[in-house]
Design a protein around this motif. Structure first.
Motif, short mmCIF file in Angstrom:
data_model
loop_
_atom_site.label_atom_id
_atom_site.label_comp_id
_atom_site.label_asym_id
_atom_site.label_seq_id
_atom_site.Cartn_x
_atom_site.Cartn_y
_atom_site.Cartn_z
N SER A 1 0.93 -1.44 0.31
CA SER A 1 0.28 0.38 0.04
C SER A 1 1.07 0.95 0.17
CB SER A 1 -1.36 0.15 1.19
OG SER A 1 0.00 0.59 2.20
N LYS B 1 0.83 0.32 -4.88
CA LYS B 1 -0.68 1.24 -6.00
C LYS B 1 -0.50 2.14 -6.37
CE LYS B 1 -3.85 -0.91 -2.48
NZ LYS B 1 -5.11 -0.58 -1.11
N GLN C 1 -1.30 -2.58 -9.53
CA GLN C 1 -2.78 -3.04 -8.18
C GLN C 1 -4.04 -2.47 -9.15
OE1 GLN C 1 -2.23 -2.29 -3.83
NE2 GLN C 1 -1.07 -3.91 -4.08
N ASP C 2 -5.67 -2.48 -8.93
CA ASP C 2 -6.39 -1.75 -9.21
C ASP C 2 -6.60 -1.44 -10.39
OD1 ASP C 2 -7.11 -2.54 -6.73
OD2 ASP C 2 -6.11 -0.72 -5.92
#
Length: 145
Positions: free
Chosen positions: A4, A54, A87-88
């Motif tokens: 993160s 991220k 990520q994402d």
């Protein structure tokens, strides 16, 4: 293992945000080359491997967007291909939209249709409203929407 943004040091994260904000302002004013330069400076502050963070997702997408808007399709494609490992990114309507547009513009119509369909499925027809209508027209010709 994905990490993160809060695992990046506070001062580094603040600098990343400042550089990206500068990049955003430059992109909004049409200075795409300079925007990419600022985004790349921000990306440099992300520890390796870049795709484990991220923050890398939105930086790579910002680079790709500036490249797309500036007409640098090969660079946009490369940035989006790497963003897709972050990520994402997968499932994000805007990422799939921009990737589909880039693929369309470089002539990879089959993969473009796949990415544009992903954008449509994640964001509906609304994701296309502020874009050149040729992308939605192309998708409509390929799929029963």
């Amino acid at each position: 293992m994905m990490k993160s943004n809060d695992e990046i040091g506070t001062s580094e994260y603040k600098k990343i945000n400042e550089l990206c904000a500068r990049g955003d302002a430059l992109a909004e004013s049409g200075n795409f080359d300079e925007a990419v330069y600022e985004y790349n400076k921000a990306l440099y502050l992300i520890p390796d491997p870049k795709n484990h963070w991220k923050a890398s997702t939105w930086i790579f997408v910002a680079i790709a967007d500036a490249c797309f808007l500036g007409g640098y399709m090969v660079s946009a494609r490369e940035a989006l291909e790497y963003a897709m490992t972050c990520q994402d990114a997968i499932g994000n309507a805007f990422v799939h939209l921009r990737y589909g547009q880039v693929l369309f513009d470089i002539g990879d119509k089959d993969l473009s249709a796949s990415e544009l369909m992903r954008a449509y499925m994640a964001g509906g027809v609304e994701i296309f409203t502020s874009e050149d209508p040729r992308y939605l027209e192309f998708l409509r010709a390929r799929a029963n929407l």
